[in-house]
Write a protein that holds these residues in place. Sequence first.
Motif, PDB file in Angstrom:
ATOM      1  N   PRO A  81       0.911  -1.311   0.194  1.00 17.46           N
ATOM      2  CA  PRO A  81      -0.008  -0.068  -0.017  1.00 17.46           C
ATOM      3  C   PRO A  81       0.796   1.177   0.113  1.00 17.46           C
ATOM      4  O   PRO A  81       0.500   2.221  -0.733  1.00 17.46           O
ATOM      5  CB  PRO A  81      -0.843  -0.154   1.183  1.00 17.46           C
ATOM      6  CG  PRO A  81      -0.925  -1.638   1.729  1.00 17.46           C
ATOM      7  CD  PRO A  81       0.434  -2.425   1.198  1.00 17.46           C
ATOM      8  N   THR A  84       2.226   2.007  -3.186  1.00 16.89           N
ATOM      9  CA  THR A  84       0.985   2.543  -4.284  1.00 16.89           C
ATOM     10  C   THR A  84       0.620   3.740  -3.962  1.00 16.89           C
ATOM     11  O   THR A  84       0.513   4.395  -4.908  1.00 16.89           O
ATOM     12  CB  THR A  84      -0.153   1.605  -3.952  1.00 16.89           C
ATOM     13  OG1 THR A  84       0.128   0.123  -4.434  1.00 16.89           O
ATOM     14  CG2 THR A  84      -1.532   2.040  -4.966  1.00 16.89           C
ATOM     15  N   GLU A  85       0.776   4.132  -2.748  1.00 12.78           N
ATOM     16  CA  GLU A  85       0.314   5.508  -2.375  1.00 12.78           C
ATOM     17  C   GLU A  85       1.370   6.434  -2.861  1.00 12.78           C
ATOM     18  O   GLU A  85       1.269   7.661  -3.419  1.00 12.78           O
ATOM     19  CB  GLU A  85       0.244   5.605  -0.861  1.00 12.78           C
ATOM     20  CG  GLU A  85       0.338   7.277  -0.417  1.00 12.78           C
ATOM     21  CD  GLU A  85       0.253   7.440   1.136  1.00 12.78           C
ATOM     22  OE1 GLU A  85      -0.123   8.510   1.704  1.00 12.78           O
ATOM     23  OE2 GLU A  85       0.296   6.335   1.680  1.00 12.78           O
ATOM     24  N   HIS A 101      -6.525   5.591  -4.145  1.00  9.39           N
ATOM     25  CA  HIS A 101      -5.498   4.938  -3.427  1.00  9.39           C
ATOM     26  C   HIS A 101      -5.808   3.611  -3.304  1.00  9.39           C
ATOM     27  O   HIS A 101      -5.178   2.479  -3.992  1.00  9.39           O
ATOM     28  CB  HIS A 101      -5.146   5.158  -2.238  1.00  9.39           C
ATOM     29  CG  HIS A 101      -4.032   4.606  -1.397  1.00  9.39           C
ATOM     30  ND1 HIS A 101      -3.685   4.731  -0.060  1.00  9.39           N
ATOM     31  CD2 HIS A 101      -2.995   3.730  -2.092  1.00  9.39           C
ATOM     32  CE1 HIS A 101      -2.764   3.867   0.176  1.00  9.39           C
ATOM     33  NE2 HIS A 101      -2.270   3.172  -1.181  1.00  9.39           N
ATOM     34  N   HIS A 102      -6.893   3.004  -2.786  1.00  6.37           N
ATOM     35  CA  HIS A 102      -7.491   1.943  -2.710  1.00  6.37           C
ATOM     36  C   HIS A 102      -7.758   1.257  -4.327  1.00  6.37           C
ATOM     37  O   HIS A 102      -7.437   0.160  -4.305  1.00  6.37           O
ATOM     38  CB  HIS A 102      -9.039   1.740  -1.979  1.00  6.37           C
ATOM     39  CG  HIS A 102      -9.710   0.496  -2.188  1.00  6.37           C
ATOM     40  ND1 HIS A 102      -9.241  -0.562  -1.233  1.00  6.37           N
ATOM     41  CD2 HIS A 102     -10.623   0.002  -2.720  1.00  6.37           C
ATOM     42  CE1 HIS A 102      -9.880  -1.606  -1.502  1.00  6.37           C
ATOM     43  NE2 HIS A 102     -10.863  -1.351  -2.386  1.00  6.37           N
ATOM     44  N   HIS A 105      -4.477   0.380  -5.600  1.00  2.00           N
ATOM     45  CA  HIS A 105      -3.678  -0.666  -4.900  1.00  2.00           C
ATOM     46  C   HIS A 105      -4.469  -2.187  -5.433  1.00  2.00           C
ATOM     47  O   HIS A 105      -3.667  -3.030  -5.797  1.00  2.00           O
ATOM     48  CB  HIS A 105      -3.678  -0.704  -3.290  1.00  2.00           C
ATOM     49  CG  HIS A 105      -2.893  -1.637  -2.564  1.00  2.00           C
ATOM     50  ND1 HIS A 105      -1.550  -1.904  -2.929  1.00  2.00           N
ATOM     51  CD2 HIS A 105      -3.383  -2.543  -1.874  1.00  2.00           C
ATOM     52  CE1 HIS A 105      -1.096  -2.586  -2.380  1.00  2.00           C
ATOM     53  NE2 HIS A 105      -2.245  -3.399  -1.790  1.00  2.00           N
TER      54      HIS A 105
END
Length: 141
Positions: A81, A84-85, A101-102, A105
């Motif tokens: 995560p 990805t962020e 973001h979710h 990811h």
Amino acid sequence: MASDDYRDIRSIAVHREDVVTALEANRRGDSGAVLRVTPPFSGRMRARLHVEHDGEYDATPTPIHIPPSRLVDDPPAYPTPDATEKRLRNDADADYTVERHHERHAAAVADWREGVADAIVESVTLDGASGPHRVAVTVLG
């Protein structure tokens, strides 16, 4: 003909999803997930998803446990995560939101799973009491 000798195995069948799930579980938290081949052994065997436990087997022959990383040729790094962020915050064309973001990811994990599924090996060496034994791998699913 079934036997107690794992060297009688010529090939193992693994389900693509089992390999991916086991590797993902280990990358996310070292769960002890393996693909297990259970005796009696014969020419063609099925390797199934299993989580190892200490002192699990006292009988002989013991099942063969194959780490999922040995069934994947050069597995890609598992997406975190945080990574990805970082990519999202460095993307000049997108604003950071928790939802974005979710989504990104989830997409990165889906891409990773697909990459792993496409990299399953054609053969693997089984390790047993009598030494290494190379077998073919057949992918199901």
